[in-house]
Scaffold this active site. Sequence first.
Site, PDB file in Angstrom:
ATOM      1  N   TYR A 195      11.795  -3.822  -6.620  1.00 20.35           N
ATOM      2  CA  TYR A 195      10.615  -3.722  -7.467  1.00 20.35           C
ATOM      3  C   TYR A 195       9.649  -2.626  -7.053  1.00 20.35           C
ATOM      4  CZ  TYR A 195       5.920  -4.812  -9.086  1.00 20.35           C
ATOM      5  OH  TYR A 195       4.668  -4.719  -9.608  1.00 20.35           O
ATOM      6  N   GLY A 228      -0.395   0.500  -5.207  1.00 18.01           N
ATOM      7  CA  GLY A 228      -1.676  -0.161  -5.032  1.00 18.01           C
ATOM      8  C   GLY A 228      -2.733   0.438  -5.917  1.00 18.01           C
ATOM      9  N   CYS A 272       0.816  -1.201   0.000  1.00 19.15           N
ATOM     10  CA  CYS A 272       0.000   0.000   0.000  1.00 19.15           C
ATOM     11  C   CYS A 272       0.848   1.248   0.000  1.00 19.15           C
ATOM     12  CB  CYS A 272      -0.897   0.034   1.231  1.00 19.15           C
ATOM     13  SG  CYS A 272      -1.995  -1.386   1.344  1.00 19.15           S
ATOM     14  N   ASN A 278       0.163   0.906   5.853  1.00 19.11           N
ATOM     15  CA  ASN A 278       0.874   0.081   4.884  1.00 19.11           C
ATOM     16  C   ASN A 278       1.655  -0.965   5.657  1.00 19.11           C
ATOM     17  OD1 ASN A 278       3.847   0.519   2.838  1.00 19.11           O
ATOM     18  ND2 ASN A 278       2.292  -1.056   2.703  1.00 19.11           N
ATOM     19  N   GLY A 279       1.389  -2.223   5.365  1.00 16.54           N
ATOM     20  CA  GLY A 279       2.121  -3.286   6.050  1.00 16.54           C
ATOM     21  C   GLY A 279       1.213  -4.433   6.412  1.00 16.54           C
TER      22      GLY A 279
END
Length: 476
Positions: A267, A33, A7, A107-108
């Site tokens: 990435y 995302g 995210c 996020n996570g």
Amino acid sequence: MGFRDECGVVGIYGAVNAAALSYFALTSLQHRGQESAGIAATDGETIKLHKGIGLVSDVFKQGHFEKLSGSIAVGHVRYATAGGRTIENAQPFVNSFKMGSIALAHNGQLVNYEELHAMLEDGGSTFSSSSDTEVILKLIVRKFIENGGKLGSCGKENFSKTENQKRFVDAVVQAVRMIKGSFALCIMTESMLIGVRDPNGIRPLCLGKVESGYILTSESCAIDSVNGQFLRDVEPGEIVVINRGGLRSIQPEEKPEKQTCIFEYVYFARPDSVIDGISVQEARYRMGEVLAEESSVNADVVIGVPDSGLGAAQGYARASGIPYGMGIIKNKYIGRTFIAPTQKERENMVFVKLNAIRSDLEGKRVIVIDDSIVRGTTSRRLVQILRRAGAKEVHFRVSSPPVKFPCYLGIDTPSKNELISSTHELEEIRKEIGADSLAFISLEGMIKALRSCCPAETGRCLEGWCKGCFSGEYPV
Ligand code: 5GP
Ligand code: MG
């Protein structure tokens, strides 16, 4: 187990129109995302929320920003695996009660999600989603009540009162000490913004100045997008509290061990971002250079797989002296292939997404660099595409080591038996994808590449990275 999310988060404090800036920031984090997007904003009275399924530009229309007025906002873009693609799991999450509201973007991925969920349910909390993020929100609310923040019973009293602000910050600190896993959080009330980074700093979070206030966000490219000024990364375990009194930092009790996700550099992050002092693009160049040193081969042209393989391909070309060519073009208007729900669709989407440039390749010995092989789907199709365009030899080079282990900390890697490097030896993979030769960078080589990008003055980024997907060893 909750859903694994890749995210992007943003929090803005002290801007004329915080929601509008959040919208720009989220657009720059769209690569993190594409499933859902949302913004919560406050004018100091109440928190308003708008979220939906789809890209940022699909979810938000002109009219939404009139509703989302105010100087504080948090926003979120979400990637989820197929099962979790529902509006209930879209973020930010907002919890409203008589005395005020809380909004949270995460996020996570928590690893003690089930334990905490059960504990909170036993204590009377109810949940409206299957997201681990809601667990964090409810835990903060619980701690806040325990600290004497009287929900619903104190009339006009609200978060702008100093004692409630203190109770709230204490609640965040207490909740953060109970959650385990990876988390970069942006939390807001009607009067403050709080940023939190997990003790290992697994997911990135950075801080900048914007207008007369601050921005917290996953990647520095989002600070640039609002014409802000990058200040610094939030430290592992640090909690940053921003309110009328300015910015205050709460440091963790124990000295944290930095273990930033190495896949951010491989990435995930955008090349124009700088994470923990390392330029993502520079890291990719260096990985390509090391890859060239480790596994050279005679060829006529080096090409990269857009977008995340391009940096490494340029590095490889630079180090090997073999000319760099474009070779592959990517359709800009479709999302990342992982979004395709079934294996069949995933395979065929590659043809839509990538195509070869015949004039760059015909009759040539080609080295093609990608940033990673996960299932092996992309690489197999790519080799086909390159041969179809007349490549005489195809030498596949990968700028990260074999992905052998699933990630429990926020990257959507498939289960172990779907990871081609987990179930196949190198030579089997080479045959499977149909390349003339195949090589991955070594784990040591990748670390060496990253270390060589660390700014000499601080040396901070030398501390370490989570390499769980390559080594099977996780920090939590
Ligand atoms: P494969 O086709 O082997 O399953 O995946 C490899 C390709 O997917 C590479 O081109 C890489 O850039 C990309 N990739 C690697 N990790 C992720 C991820 O977490 N999500 C998405 N959408 N793509 C990824
Ligand atoms: Mg790719």
